[in-house]
Motif scaffolding. Sequence first.
Motif, PDB file in Angstrom:
ATOM      1  N   ALA A   1       0.822  -1.209   0.000  1.00  0.00           N
ATOM      2  CA  ALA A   1       0.000   0.000   0.000  1.00  0.00           C
ATOM      3  C   ALA A   1       0.854   1.256   0.000  1.00  0.00           C
ATOM      4  O   ALA A   1       0.343   2.345  -0.315  1.00  0.00           O
ATOM      5  CB  ALA A   1      -0.916  -0.024   1.226  1.00  0.00           C
TER       6      ALA A   1
ATOM      7  N   CYS B   1      -6.556   1.605  -3.673  1.00  0.00           N
ATOM      8  CA  CYS B   1      -5.360   0.806  -3.381  1.00  0.00           C
ATOM      9  C   CYS B   1      -5.378  -0.527  -4.149  1.00  0.00           C
ATOM     10  O   CYS B   1      -6.384  -1.227  -4.201  1.00  0.00           O
ATOM     11  CB  CYS B   1      -5.250   0.543  -1.879  1.00  0.00           C
ATOM     12  N   ARG B   2      -4.238  -0.817  -4.735  1.00  0.00           N
ATOM     13  CA  ARG B   2      -4.015  -2.114  -5.406  1.00  0.00           C
ATOM     14  C   ARG B   2      -2.730  -2.727  -4.861  1.00  0.00           C
ATOM     15  O   ARG B   2      -1.977  -3.357  -5.593  1.00  0.00           O
ATOM     16  CB  ARG B   2      -3.864  -1.892  -6.934  1.00  0.00           C
ATOM     17  N   GLY B   3      -2.508  -2.490  -3.568  1.00  0.00           N
ATOM     18  CA  GLY B   3      -1.245  -2.894  -2.947  1.00  0.00           C
ATOM     19  C   GLY B   3      -1.086  -4.396  -2.749  1.00  0.00           C
ATOM     20  O   GLY B   3       0.010  -4.878  -2.466  1.00  0.00           O
ATOM     21  N   CYS B   4      -2.186  -5.131  -2.875  1.00  0.00           N
ATOM     22  CA  CYS B   4      -2.119  -6.598  -2.896  1.00  0.00           C
ATOM     23  C   CYS B   4      -3.335  -7.077  -3.690  1.00  0.00           C
ATOM     24  O   CYS B   4      -4.133  -6.267  -4.165  1.00  0.00           O
ATOM     25  CB  CYS B   4      -2.095  -7.184  -1.476  1.00  0.00           C
TER      26      CYS B   4
ATOM     27  N   LEU C   1      -6.061  -8.462  -2.769  1.00  0.00           N
ATOM     28  CA  LEU C   1      -7.359  -8.607  -2.093  1.00  0.00           C
ATOM     29  C   LEU C   1      -8.450  -7.666  -2.627  1.00  0.00           C
ATOM     30  O   LEU C   1      -9.635  -7.935  -2.446  1.00  0.00           O
ATOM     31  CB  LEU C   1      -7.201  -8.426  -0.581  1.00  0.00           C
ATOM     32  N   TYR C   2      -8.073  -6.593  -3.287  1.00  0.00           N
ATOM     33  CA  TYR C   2      -9.093  -5.675  -3.826  1.00  0.00           C
ATOM     34  C   TYR C   2      -9.904  -6.341  -4.954  1.00  0.00           C
ATOM     35  O   TYR C   2     -11.021  -5.955  -5.250  1.00  0.00           O
ATOM     36  CB  TYR C   2      -8.436  -4.393  -4.348  1.00  0.00           C
TER      37      TYR C   2
ATOM     38  N   VAL D   1      -6.284  -4.984   7.836  1.00  0.00           N
ATOM     39  CA  VAL D   1      -6.422  -5.229   6.391  1.00  0.00           C
ATOM     40  C   VAL D   1      -7.725  -4.579   5.920  1.00  0.00           C
ATOM     41  O   VAL D   1      -8.785  -4.809   6.499  1.00  0.00           O
ATOM     42  CB  VAL D   1      -6.409  -6.748   6.091  1.00  0.00           C
ATOM     43  N   LYS D   2      -7.625  -3.790   4.868  1.00  0.00           N
ATOM     44  CA  LYS D   2      -8.759  -2.937   4.472  1.00  0.00           C
ATOM     45  C   LYS D   2      -9.699  -3.560   3.437  1.00  0.00           C
ATOM     46  O   LYS D   2     -10.695  -2.944   3.065  1.00  0.00           O
ATOM     47  CB  LYS D   2      -8.251  -1.599   3.924  1.00  0.00           C
ATOM     48  N   HIS D   3      -9.350  -4.715   2.908  1.00  0.00           N
ATOM     49  CA  HIS D   3     -10.286  -5.405   2.005  1.00  0.00           C
ATOM     50  C   HIS D   3     -10.678  -6.769   2.594  1.00  0.00           C
ATOM     51  O   HIS D   3      -9.859  -7.425   3.235  1.00  0.00           O
ATOM     52  CB  HIS D   3      -9.671  -5.613   0.616  1.00  0.00           C
TER      53      HIS D   3
ATOM     54  N   ALA E   1       1.452  -5.962   3.483  1.00  0.00           N
ATOM     55  CA  ALA E   1       1.164  -5.070   2.350  1.00  0.00           C
ATOM     56  C   ALA E   1       0.239  -3.932   2.760  1.00  0.00           C
ATOM     57  O   ALA E   1       0.364  -2.802   2.284  1.00  0.00           O
ATOM     58  CB  ALA E   1       0.536  -5.868   1.210  1.00  0.00           C
ATOM     59  N   CYS E   2      -0.671  -4.204   3.671  1.00  0.00           N
ATOM     60  CA  CYS E   2      -1.695  -3.220   4.039  1.00  0.00           C
ATOM     61  C   CYS E   2      -1.259  -2.301   5.187  1.00  0.00           C
ATOM     62  O   CYS E   2      -1.895  -1.272   5.428  1.00  0.00           O
ATOM     63  CB  CYS E   2      -2.988  -3.953   4.411  1.00  0.00           C
TER      64      CYS E   2
ATOM     65  N   TRP F   1      -1.302   1.783   5.591  1.00  0.00           N
ATOM     66  CA  TRP F   1      -2.533   2.541   5.919  1.00  0.00           C
ATOM     67  C   TRP F   1      -2.691   2.662   7.426  1.00  0.00           C
ATOM     68  O   TRP F   1      -2.938   3.743   7.950  1.00  0.00           O
ATOM     69  CB  TRP F   1      -3.777   1.841   5.335  1.00  0.00           C
TER      70      TRP F   1
HETATM   71  S1  SF4 Z   1      -5.963  -5.239   1.384  1.00  0.00           S
HETATM   72 FE1  SF4 Z   1      -4.815  -3.363   1.826  1.00  0.00          FE
HETATM   73  S2  SF4 Z   1      -2.932  -3.468   0.555  1.00  0.00           S
HETATM   74 FE2  SF4 Z   1      -4.398  -4.984  -0.236  1.00  0.00          FE
HETATM   75  S3  SF4 Z   1      -5.447  -3.842  -1.872  1.00  0.00           S
HETATM   76 FE3  SF4 Z   1      -6.680  -3.659  -0.005  1.00  0.00          FE
HETATM   77  S4  SF4 Z   1      -6.055  -1.731   0.918  1.00  0.00           S
HETATM   78 FE4  SF4 Z   1      -4.469  -2.303  -0.573  1.00  0.00          FE
END
Ligand code: SF4
Length: 203
Positions: free
Chosen positions: A3, A23-26, A28-29, A92-94, A116-117, A120
Amino acid sequence: MSAAEFLPQRKSLSALREAADGCRGCHLYQHATQTVFGEGPKSARIMLVGEMAGDREDREGRPFVGPAGRELDRALEAAGIDRGDVYVTNVVKHFKFEERGKRRIHQTPRKGEVDACMPWLDTEIKLIRPRGLVTLGATAAKALLGSSFRLTQHRGELLESDLAPVVAATIHPSAIVRQRDSEAREAERLALADDLRTVMEAV
Ligand code: SF4
């Protein structure tokens, strides 16, 4: 990937929230509905950190609005903590899940996804600078207090940490929902409220 690449130049809560939406940091999005960012006033004295959005949170885009959120509200009230004095967020945001028929079953995020998250959450902590910080559940405890931290051994204790002047770890309120009978649920409810009260009294 992490992230970190998506953090905005301007470090305000609203800029952060907006940037986290993209965010496309991993990976999970890709299957989640939306980013579920933290919520609460910048002036919050207490910050609560859970693991990850659940099914309802993913659909509504807000943290702690499902069954676990109801348990959390109940525990906060029992502990005499005003929800307006609290910032709630997740490591973790997703939402990570597995589909079984029509149901989406929560999956515990892997360490790589947590790492990765973390940018944030690190930035949320820096901006809020809470007096008291409470991790909810083992994932949040390990993410913030170290992989060797044992929740079963240190639950409810006031811990030495650079995260905030007062830091403690307790269960995730979803653990109450998962109890088999009402007696066990009630015991966990009382214990969670006790842990939150300990923090409230110390801040
Ligand atoms: S889980 Fe966190 S790092 Fe992964 S895409 Fe979502 S916000 Fe980004």
